[in-house]
Design a protein around this motif. Structure first.
Motif, PDB file in Angstrom:
ATOM      1  N   GLU A  19       3.277   9.488 -17.501  1.00 42.73           N
ATOM      2  CA  GLU A  19       4.703   9.481 -17.179  1.00 42.73           C
ATOM      3  C   GLU A  19       4.966  10.464 -16.051  1.00 42.73           C
ATOM      4  OE1 GLU A  19       7.274   9.954 -20.574  1.00 42.73           O
ATOM      5  OE2 GLU A  19       6.439   8.199 -21.555  1.00 42.73           O
ATOM      6  N   ASN A  20       5.901  10.128 -15.178  1.00 41.71           N
ATOM      7  CA  ASN A  20       6.312  10.880 -13.990  1.00 41.71           C
ATOM      8  C   ASN A  20       5.357  10.734 -12.814  1.00 41.71           C
ATOM      9  OD1 ASN A  20       8.805  11.895 -14.956  1.00 41.71           O
ATOM     10  ND2 ASN A  20       7.668  13.363 -16.177  1.00 41.71           N
ATOM     11  N   ASP A  21       4.229  10.032 -12.974  1.00 44.74           N
ATOM     12  CA  ASP A  21       3.380   9.722 -11.822  1.00 44.74           C
ATOM     13  C   ASP A  21       4.097   8.683 -10.964  1.00 44.74           C
ATOM     14  OD1 ASP A  21       1.292  11.358 -12.626  1.00 44.74           O
ATOM     15  OD2 ASP A  21       0.012   9.716 -13.342  1.00 44.74           O
ATOM     16  N   PHE A  22       3.719   8.611  -9.698  1.00 41.51           N
ATOM     17  CA  PHE A  22       4.217   7.563  -8.821  1.00 41.51           C
ATOM     18  C   PHE A  22       3.236   6.402  -8.856  1.00 41.51           C
ATOM     19  CE2 PHE A  22       5.952  11.417  -6.716  1.00 41.51           C
ATOM     20  CZ  PHE A  22       7.293  11.106  -6.826  1.00 41.51           C
ATOM     21  N   ARG A  31       8.682   5.948  -9.956  1.00 42.41           N
ATOM     22  CA  ARG A  31       8.233   7.062 -10.803  1.00 42.41           C
ATOM     23  C   ARG A  31       8.170   6.492 -12.214  1.00 42.41           C
ATOM     24  NH1 ARG A  31       8.173  12.654 -10.421  1.00 42.41           N
ATOM     25  NH2 ARG A  31       9.422  12.602  -8.539  1.00 42.41           N
ATOM     26  N   ILE A  32       7.025   6.660 -12.873  1.00 42.98           N
ATOM     27  CA  ILE A  32       6.827   6.082 -14.202  1.00 42.98           C
ATOM     28  C   ILE A  32       7.717   6.798 -15.224  1.00 42.98           C
ATOM     29  CG2 ILE A  32       5.174   5.698 -16.067  1.00 42.98           C
ATOM     30  CD1 ILE A  32       2.983   5.540 -13.918  1.00 42.98           C
ATOM     31  N   SER A  33       8.502   5.991 -15.949  1.00 39.25           N
ATOM     32  CA  SER A  33       9.348   6.540 -17.000  1.00 39.25           C
ATOM     33  C   SER A  33       8.779   6.256 -18.384  1.00 39.25           C
ATOM     34  CB  SER A  33      10.772   5.996 -16.886  1.00 39.25           C
ATOM     35  OG  SER A  33      10.752   4.586 -16.934  1.00 39.25           O
ATOM     36  N   SER A  34       7.930   5.225 -18.500  1.00 38.89           N
ATOM     37  CA  SER A  34       7.357   4.874 -19.794  1.00 38.89           C
ATOM     38  C   SER A  34       6.064   4.089 -19.596  1.00 38.89           C
ATOM     39  CB  SER A  34       8.364   4.034 -20.593  1.00 38.89           C
ATOM     40  OG  SER A  34       7.784   3.515 -21.763  1.00 38.89           O
TER      41      SER A  34
END
Length: 143
Positions: A19-22, A31-34
């Motif tokens: 999570e939070n990676d692009f 941006r990954i949220s899940s």
């Protein structure tokens, strides 16, 4: 900007994402949220990635295999001095003193803050986010 480096990305296995990676979801930088494992396909896990488009904020969802090699956008943040606002574009000073007039005034709360700051005078830095040739003002700092 015609430099090939603006189209830079790197790769990473889907199973290594957090999570939070692009990552690119449906062809857009997000941006990954899940991240959720949804099922097995043979010896691979199916992974459902939900991400927020880093420019529009739109939620995007796509399923991948855990063994997929993912394209990871190189996201850069650059600070420019705000000189003025011309129409719906920001007039920004680069570090070498030249001017840029191609970054649109953002909509919403940030755009209102930039307009108010420009009217009140004083030094302001505008944070511009860039990915694969696409740019947007995403923040402001007071000097």
């Amino acid at each position: 900007m015609t430099d090939d480096s603006i189209y830079a990305f790197r790769t990473k296995l889907c199973s290594e994402l957090q999570e939070n990676d692009f990552v690119f979801v449906n062809g857009r930088p997000c941006r990954i949220s899940s991240i959720r494992v949804t099922s097995l396909q043979g010896e691979c896990q199916k992974v459902l990635i939900e991400g927020d488009d880093i420019f529009s904020g739109d939620r995007r969802v796509q399923e991948f295999l855990s063994t997929d090699v993912m394209d990871i956008p190189v996201v850069t943040m650059t600070k420019f001095q705000l000189r003025s606002i011309q129409g719906q574009h920001l007039c920004l000073a680069t570090s070498d003193g030249s001017e840029r007039n191609d970054v649109p005034l953002p909509k919403g709360a940030l755009g209102m803050r930039i307009l108010a700051a420009e009217k009140s005078g004083g030094g302001r830095l505008i944070v511009v986010q860039s990915v694969m040739g696409e740019e947007a003002a995403v923040g402001m700092e007071i000097l």
